[in-house]
Design an enzyme around this catalytic site. Sequence first.
Site, short mmCIF file in Angstrom:
data_model
loop_
_atom_site.label_atom_id
_atom_site.label_comp_id
_atom_site.label_asym_id
_atom_site.label_seq_id
_atom_site.Cartn_x
_atom_site.Cartn_y
_atom_site.Cartn_z
N GLY A 90 0.66 0.26 -0.33
CA GLY A 90 1.60 0.55 0.76
C GLY A 90 2.32 1.83 0.41
O GLY A 90 1.70 2.78 -0.06
N SER A 122 -3.71 0.88 -5.29
CA SER A 122 -3.04 1.97 -4.55
C SER A 122 -1.60 2.17 -5.07
O SER A 122 -1.44 2.56 -6.23
CB SER A 122 -3.11 1.64 -3.07
N ALA A 123 -0.57 1.92 -4.28
CA ALA A 123 0.81 2.09 -4.77
C ALA A 123 1.06 1.22 -6.00
O ALA A 123 1.77 1.62 -6.93
CB ALA A 123 1.80 1.74 -3.66
N HIS A 159 -6.63 6.86 -4.42
CA HIS A 159 -7.23 7.42 -3.18
C HIS A 159 -7.53 8.90 -3.38
O HIS A 159 -7.34 9.70 -2.46
CB HIS A 159 -6.29 7.27 -1.98
N GLU A 194 -11.77 6.24 -4.34
CA GLU A 194 -11.81 4.89 -3.79
C GLU A 194 -13.06 4.15 -4.26
O GLU A 194 -14.18 4.66 -4.09
CB GLU A 194 -11.75 4.93 -2.27
#
Lengths: 235, 235
Positions: A90, A122-123, A159, A194
């Site tokens: 997020g 991700s985050a 990413h 990714e």
Amino acid sequence: MKKVIIASTSTVFGGTYLDYLLPTLAEHFKNVSTLVFIPFARPGGISHEEYTEKVKPVFKQLNIDVKGIHEFENPIDAIKKAEAIFTGGGNTFVLVSMLYKFNLLDAIQNAVENGTPYLGTSAGSNICGLTMGTTNDMPIAYPPSFRTLGLVSFNLNPHYLDPIEGSQHMGETRETRIGEFHHYNPQSVLGLREGSWLEVLGKTITLKGDLPARLFQQGKEAVEIETGADLSNLR
Amino acid sequence: MKKVIIASTSTVFGGTYLDYLLPTLAEHFKNVSTLVFIPFARPGGISHEEYTEKVKPVFKQLNIDVKGIHEFENPIDAIKKAEAIFTGGGNTFVLVSMLYKFNLLDAIQNAVENGTPYLGTSAGSNICGLTMGTTNDMPIAYPPSFRTLGLVSFNLNPHYLDPIEGSQHMGETRETRIGEFHHYNPQSVLGLREGSWLEVLGKTITLKGDLPARLFQQGKEAVEIETGADLSNLR
């Protein structure tokens, strides 16, 4: 023993949530029956409840019960007692603001150093680095510091995106941005494409997944790192 | 009278530095013979000196002498006495950190409100909004606040980029990111495509350039704004 998975993304193109990682997670979370999920990054602004509901069925397949950290009276205590921890993706600025608000950074750091298996996507992967200074996210919240967990001794760029050939856009490429980072910060930055992830087992850090990663170091040309590479000594 | 140009980019694809804006700048900086340039955003990490040297020949064409703010003994005084101000692009986090370090935000705000013509491109445009919360840049420096000049009563997203059709990248689109911003912040966000700019004359704000802009408002669908539109009442 320290056990960490640092994944570029939760979802690869054409796949479903976490599906490409499922065999890895089965091994990573072996002997685990409950997991504390940290939904603070709220992708697209969804609620903590909605985000936790999205995660539950995936871990159900591994016979793991998921509880969101927002459901606990005492979040620090929840981390201390957790069998396993997963921080979802997020917005990194929102995530780090919340982790500081609830004073959770040290708690997570200690739990992981003491062997609680951790998964970040991700985050949730960004915060495994020394700082969140190489996130791609918009600064929509103002955290009290950019310092993060430091589960590895470098920074991460999840990413990771190669320059788009023939692009007529004049904004900076990811590579340019990370180059600018190195004018102000000394630590290495690993661009994770990714579908790639890092596996940390004790002091050993290994690049996993099908793709190479891109390594940026201050004052050097960026280089490609092949999957399977040992990154234990990266600083 | 307040006179501000807020440009998405300094350079459009295939063009040279500021060339597409030159006729506009000739009018904007009419009767100006010297200009204070703020090179703090340092694109690609170039030095303040190098950046200022890049800017000088462009303004030479308008018979305007450029001096970098780093050349002045007292930067606040330099802004107070400036005939005109230009803040160039680069990294918004670095730029805003430096503006706070030298206590320049109020000085610039006052100068512009009192009629000193201002030009911003990219990061230099971002800071014209209420906050820098909708920058695209990496957080490579930690400013003491995200509050910026507030020369307009909304936020800006320069280098606005439409979702790339057929992209297999799972990172957030610009539109998703701005949507997340609105979960935490009330102000409107104007996505300025490259080649577009805002002209602020007194209380009148007009969209200029060939392309429409994209307007994001909390709780509403994003809409296209045609060039020539009056945005004076946007909040």
